[in-house]
Design a protein around this motif. Structure first.
Motif, short mmCIF file in Angstrom:
data_model
loop_
_atom_site.label_atom_id
_atom_site.label_comp_id
_atom_site.label_asym_id
_atom_site.label_seq_id
_atom_site.Cartn_x
_atom_site.Cartn_y
_atom_site.Cartn_z
N SER A 14 1.15 -2.10 5.64
CA SER A 14 1.30 -1.68 4.24
C SER A 14 2.07 -2.67 3.39
O SER A 14 2.11 -2.54 2.17
CB SER A 14 2.01 -0.33 4.18
N GLN A 15 2.71 -3.68 4.05
CA GLN A 15 3.56 -4.65 3.37
C GLN A 15 4.75 -3.97 2.68
O GLN A 15 5.30 -4.52 1.71
CB GLN A 15 2.76 -5.47 2.35
N ARG A 16 5.17 -2.80 3.15
CA ARG A 16 6.32 -2.11 2.59
C ARG A 16 7.57 -2.48 3.37
O ARG A 16 7.63 -2.32 4.60
CB ARG A 16 6.12 -0.59 2.65
N ALA A 17 8.57 -3.01 2.66
CA ALA A 17 9.85 -3.31 3.28
C ALA A 17 10.69 -2.04 3.35
O ALA A 17 10.55 -1.14 2.51
CB ALA A 17 10.59 -4.38 2.48
N PHE A 18 11.56 -1.96 4.35
CA PHE A 18 12.41 -0.79 4.47
C PHE A 18 13.68 -1.13 5.23
O PHE A 18 13.75 -2.11 5.98
CB PHE A 18 11.67 0.37 5.16
N LEU A 19 14.70 -0.34 4.98
CA LEU A 19 15.97 -0.44 5.68
C LEU A 19 16.12 0.77 6.59
O LEU A 19 15.68 1.87 6.26
CB LEU A 19 17.15 -0.43 4.71
N THR A 20 16.74 0.56 7.75
CA THR A 20 17.16 1.69 8.58
C THR A 20 18.68 1.72 8.59
O THR A 20 19.33 0.68 8.68
CB THR A 20 16.61 1.57 10.00
N LEU A 21 19.22 2.91 8.48
CA LEU A 21 20.66 3.07 8.40
C LEU A 21 21.07 4.39 9.02
O LEU A 21 20.21 5.23 9.36
CB LEU A 21 21.14 2.99 6.95
N GLU A 22 22.36 4.58 9.21
CA GLU A 22 22.84 5.80 9.84
C GLU A 22 22.46 7.01 9.00
O GLU A 22 22.50 6.98 7.77
CB GLU A 22 24.34 5.74 10.06
N LEU A 23 22.10 8.08 9.68
CA LEU A 23 21.75 9.33 9.02
C LEU A 23 23.03 10.13 8.80
O LEU A 23 23.69 10.53 9.76
CB LEU A 23 20.77 10.12 9.88
N LEU A 24 23.39 10.32 7.54
CA LEU A 24 24.64 10.99 7.20
C LEU A 24 24.39 12.46 6.87
O LEU A 24 23.37 12.81 6.29
CB LEU A 24 25.29 10.31 5.99
N LYS A 25 25.34 13.30 7.25
CA LYS A 25 25.29 14.72 6.92
C LYS A 25 26.59 15.11 6.25
O LYS A 25 27.67 14.80 6.76
CB LYS A 25 25.08 15.54 8.20
N GLY A 26 26.48 15.77 5.12
CA GLY A 26 27.68 16.18 4.41
C GLY A 26 27.42 16.31 2.92
O GLY A 26 26.28 16.23 2.45
N LEU A 27 28.51 16.50 2.16
CA LEU A 27 28.43 16.64 0.72
C LEU A 27 28.66 15.29 0.04
O LEU A 27 29.56 14.54 0.42
CB LEU A 27 29.50 17.61 0.22
N LYS B 292 15.22 3.79 4.14
CA LYS B 292 15.16 3.57 2.69
C LYS B 292 14.08 2.56 2.36
O LYS B 292 14.00 1.49 2.96
CB LYS B 292 16.51 3.07 2.16
N THR B 293 13.26 2.91 1.39
CA THR B 293 12.24 1.99 0.91
C THR B 293 12.19 2.08 -0.61
O THR B 293 12.66 3.07 -1.20
CB THR B 293 10.87 2.31 1.53
N LEU B 294 11.64 1.08 -1.25
CA LEU B 294 11.53 1.11 -2.71
C LEU B 294 10.48 2.11 -3.13
O LEU B 294 9.51 2.37 -2.42
CB LEU B 294 11.18 -0.28 -3.24
N SER B 295 10.68 2.69 -4.30
CA SER B 295 9.71 3.64 -4.85
C SER B 295 8.39 2.92 -5.11
O SER B 295 8.32 1.69 -5.16
CB SER B 295 10.23 4.25 -6.14
N ASP B 296 7.33 3.71 -5.27
CA ASP B 296 6.00 3.12 -5.48
C ASP B 296 5.98 2.19 -6.69
O ASP B 296 5.36 1.13 -6.66
CB ASP B 296 4.96 4.23 -5.67
N GLY C 149 0.82 -1.20 0.00
CA GLY C 149 0.00 0.00 0.00
C GLY C 149 0.86 1.25 0.00
O GLY C 149 2.08 1.20 -0.16
N GLU C 150 0.20 2.39 0.18
CA GLU C 150 0.90 3.65 0.23
C GLU C 150 1.83 3.68 1.45
O GLU C 150 1.57 3.03 2.46
CB GLU C 150 -0.09 4.80 0.30
N LEU C 151 2.88 4.47 1.34
CA LEU C 151 3.83 4.59 2.43
C LEU C 151 3.16 5.29 3.60
O LEU C 151 2.72 6.44 3.47
CB LEU C 151 5.06 5.36 1.96
N PRO C 152 3.07 4.63 4.76
CA PRO C 152 2.41 5.26 5.91
C PRO C 152 3.32 6.31 6.57
O PRO C 152 4.52 6.36 6.31
CB PRO C 152 2.15 4.09 6.86
N GLU C 153 2.73 7.11 7.41
CA GLU C 153 3.50 8.14 8.11
C GLU C 153 4.45 7.53 9.13
O GLU C 153 5.55 8.05 9.36
CB GLU C 153 2.54 9.11 8.80
N VAL C 154 4.02 6.42 9.75
CA VAL C 154 4.86 5.70 10.70
C VAL C 154 5.02 4.27 10.20
O VAL C 154 4.03 3.58 9.95
CB VAL C 154 4.26 5.70 12.12
N LEU C 155 6.26 3.83 10.04
CA LEU C 155 6.54 2.48 9.55
C LEU C 155 6.93 1.58 10.72
O LEU C 155 7.70 1.99 11.60
CB LEU C 155 7.68 2.51 8.53
#
Length: 329
Positions: free
Chosen positions: A128-141, A85-89, A40-46
């Motif tokens: 939603s049956q949406r798979a997702f990855l959690t990973l470190e939040l990076l800041k920089g160029l 990170k999740t796959l596009s619709d 389904g659509e990407l929910p606000e909270v996964l």
């Protein structure tokens, strides 16, 4: 969309893939009765835990968001933020899309290196049956952002400070049998605490490693970034370590000169125009390093007789000679 993105696998392996998505079905019923429904659509909270705050970037297959980990926040963590990170619709509609995202997780999780992005987990949101990855939040160029600011390229000391950790990360990946598959400036970030190589979404294990891992079906889906793709990939060959070497060599040349080695053309186009015949050493690159980089830029895989570890060795600082140490005094 009903077409598969993955290479055909035995029925048992396919059943196991979908078993991971069955929240309530009895194990004995999964193989015979479970038909995964479209996400389904990407929910606000996964996953009942990760609240999406804003979009950080969109790639060829997926999207990355800044998210707040509500569980960590509940326990008083002052920095409860992660990248998600999740796959596009479009890709999420494929029946084996979640297995594809898990493949990225399984490959990257094998790598423990200061210059490879850290993954925390792989989950599937039941509702939603949406798979997702959690990973470190990076800041920089990212390196493409850096290049837009430095159109003349980087001086040797600065280039070396980027090349060495990047090649070290790639060499580590290859030593553990993990191929990146999409090395380009936008997949390398100069984070606050050092360089990170990320996005192994098109990566694959070397032959014989992790044989049960789903593999992206290249006959049905082509996602190479043409100007960084080795000639053999464009001709339909399987991903290999030499292909990663070609891609990283294009990135390093671009950092040294401010321009792509082959006018941002694909290897097939550049070879037809014989652009390799006029390729010159960038002025800011030491002459002693050029033979290794030039070899890594060879169009033909047989002529690209250098691996990532050897390329790393060429870029590493060399000990000063006795004469240089005397002059330094």
């Amino acid at each position: 969309m009903s077409e598969t993105l993955l290479d055909p696998a035995p029925a048992a392996a396919s059943d196991l893939t979908y078993f991971a998505l069955a929240a309530t079905a009895a194990p004995s019923q999964v193989a015979a009765e479970r038909i995964p429904r479209a996400p389904g659509e990407l929910p606000e909270v996964l996953g009942g835990r990760y609240k999406i705050e804003r979009l950080l970037g969109v790639g060829g297959m997926g999207a990355v968001y800044r998210a707040r980990d509500l569980l960590r926040e509940q326990f008083g963590d002052p920095e409860p933020y992660v990248a998600l990170k999740t796959l596009s619709d479009d890709f999420a509609e494929y029946p084996d899309a979640n297995a594809l995202l898990y493949s990225e997780f399984a490959l990257t999780a094998r790598l423990t290196h200061p210059h490879v992005v850290r993954l925390f987990g792989f989950e599937v949101d039941v509702a939603s049956q949406r798979a997702f990855l959690t990973l470190e939040l990076l800041k920089g160029l990212t390196l493409d952002q850096l290049l837009s600011e430095r159109p003349e390229g980087l001086p040797w000391a600065e280039l070396q400070g980027i090349a060495v950790p990047l090649l070290d990360a790639l060499s580590h990946s290859h030593q553990l049998g993990v191929l990146h598959g999409d090395l380009k400036p936008s997949n390398v970030m100069l984070a606050e605490d050092g360089l990170r190589l990320f996005d192994y979404g098109l990566g694959q294990p070397v032959e014989g490693l992790l044989p049960g891992l789903p593999r992206l079906c290249r006959n049905r889906f082509s996602a190479w970034t043409p100007r960084y793709a080795a000639l053999e990939l464009l001709d339909g060959a399987a991903l290999s370590a030499p292909a990663d070497v070609y891609a990283v060599a294009c990135v390093l040349y671009e950092l040294a000169s401010g321009r792509h080695p082959f006018r941002r053309l694909s290897a097939k186009q550049a070879k037809a125009m014989q652009l390799d015949k006029v390729l010159q050493c960038p002025t800011q690159l030491p002459a002693a390093v050029w033979p290794a980089l030039r070899t890594a830029l060879a169009f033909d895989e047989q002529a690209r007789c250098i691996d990532s570890a050897e390329l790393l060795q060429a870029f590493q600082p060399r000990p000063r000679t006795r004469w240089q140490r005397w002059l330094g005094r």
